[in-house]
Scaffold this motif. Structure first.
Motif, short mmCIF file in Angstrom:
data_model
loop_
_atom_site.label_atom_id
_atom_site.label_comp_id
_atom_site.label_asym_id
_atom_site.label_seq_id
_atom_site.Cartn_x
_atom_site.Cartn_y
_atom_site.Cartn_z
N CYS A 20 0.83 -1.21 0.00
CA CYS A 20 0.00 0.00 0.00
C CYS A 20 0.86 1.26 0.00
N LYS A 21 1.94 1.24 0.78
CA LYS A 21 2.80 2.41 0.84
C LYS A 21 3.56 2.62 -0.47
N GLU A 29 0.31 3.27 -3.21
CA GLU A 29 -0.70 4.28 -2.88
C GLU A 29 -0.15 5.41 -2.01
N LYS A 30 1.09 5.26 -1.54
CA LYS A 30 1.69 6.24 -0.64
C LYS A 30 0.88 6.38 0.65
N LYS A 31 0.19 5.32 1.02
CA LYS A 31 -0.63 5.32 2.22
C LYS A 31 -0.51 3.96 2.89
N SER A 32 -0.79 3.92 4.18
CA SER A 32 -0.79 2.64 4.89
C SER A 32 -2.06 1.87 4.56
N SER A 91 -4.90 3.27 6.47
CA SER A 91 -5.39 4.53 5.88
C SER A 91 -6.38 4.27 4.75
N GLU A 136 -10.06 5.47 4.63
CA GLU A 136 -10.46 6.30 3.49
C GLU A 136 -11.77 5.80 2.89
#
Length: 286
Positions: A220-221, A224-227, A230, A234
């Motif tokens: 994901c990181k 998507e640059k997100k955990s 997150s 979202e």
């Protein structure tokens, strides 16, 4: 009921900001001609865009790749994808901008999750173009309509448009761009869409797709640059916003529908992510 206001305002640097509405459809040449047929690379945080090119063409940058566009064609751009255009002078078509929450609502089947979250360009046959053009015109007409249930009708037309577009993408093309981690990410997003209201921990999702929680988080990181957590939050936040705007549920009933046992917990969750309470958010958009 929301009015069909513009989703975006454009400044000299082609920066878009979402304002109260869930979609907007305009002629392709409206903004392109104003900017000498060149749109600088940019991205939208919570907006999908669909370009239906009926004549002319050009080139499009999708993240770090360049693609040629020859009409008739469709360019599909999910949120967070960097994109810029160099159009042939006098190119024609339609630009449909739709909020991410609405796309997530309309496209949540497993077999579409990978395709719906990937940018692509595709040629369109003349017969299929006629169907897609008709739906674009229907959207523009419905936006101007003062009839009841206009938002519901717009959602139905957008869903039909998406089906026509996805049908046009060859099956191999829809999946050949996905790496193994991206397929795992697509599975994760599909599971969130199905089980997001159940408030499972990241480990539960990781187990369902056969990876460790740490590996899923890394995927994901990376993409998507997100955990992973997150992305789960979202989804719940997008669902909450959609209900707050389009449904007349009490906050307590909405909290229960989203799987929160305590309305106060839901309010705290929402405020932590948005900076405002659900009630204030609803009031602002209405």
């Amino acid at each position: 009921m929301l009015t069909s206001k513009r989703l975006m305002q454009i400044d000299k640097d082609v920066t878009f900001n979402v304002i109260p509405s869930f979609l907007y459809c305009e002629a392709l040449d409206v903004r392109s001609e104003q900017h000498d047929w060149k749109i600088k690379p940019h991205r939208h945080v919570s907006l999908f865009q669909i370009f239906v090119v009926t004549s002319g063409g050009g080139t499009v940058q999708l993240d770090d790749e360049m693609h040629s566009i020859v009409a008739p064609a469709v360019v599909y751009i999910p949120n967070n994808v960097v994109h810029g255009f160099t159009w042939q002078v006098n190119s024609k078509g339609y630009v449909l901008s739709v909020t991410s929450a609405v796309i997530g609502q309309l496209v949540n089947q497993k077999d579409l999750s990978g395709l719906a979250n990937r940018p692509f360009t595709t040629q369109v046959s003349d017969s299929r173009l006629a169907d897609i053009e008709r739906l674009c015109r229907d959207i523009q007409q419905e936006e101007k309509s003062a009839d009841r249930y206009s938002d519901m009708m717009l959602l139905a037309i957008v869903q039909r448009l998406l089906v026509w577009i996805f049908r046009n993408v060859p099956v191999r093309s829809a999946h050949q761009y996905l790496t193994k981690p991206e397929k795992k990410l697509a599975q994760f997003k599909s599971l969130i869409a199905t089980h997001g209201y159940e408030h499972h921990l990241v480990g539960w999702y990781a187990n369902q797709i056969g990876v460790s929680g740490a590996h899923l988080n890394q995927i994901c990181k990376t993409h998507e640059k997100k955990s992973a957590l997150s992305l789960i939050h979202e989804f719940l936040l997008d669902e909450a916003k959609r209900y707050l705007i389009f449904a007349d549920l009490r906050i307590s009933a909405l909290a229960d529908r989203l799987g929160f046992n305590d309305p106060a917990h839901f309010t705290k969750f929402f405020k932590n992510l948005t900076g405002e309470t659900p009630k204030d958010y609803r009031r602002r958009f209405r």
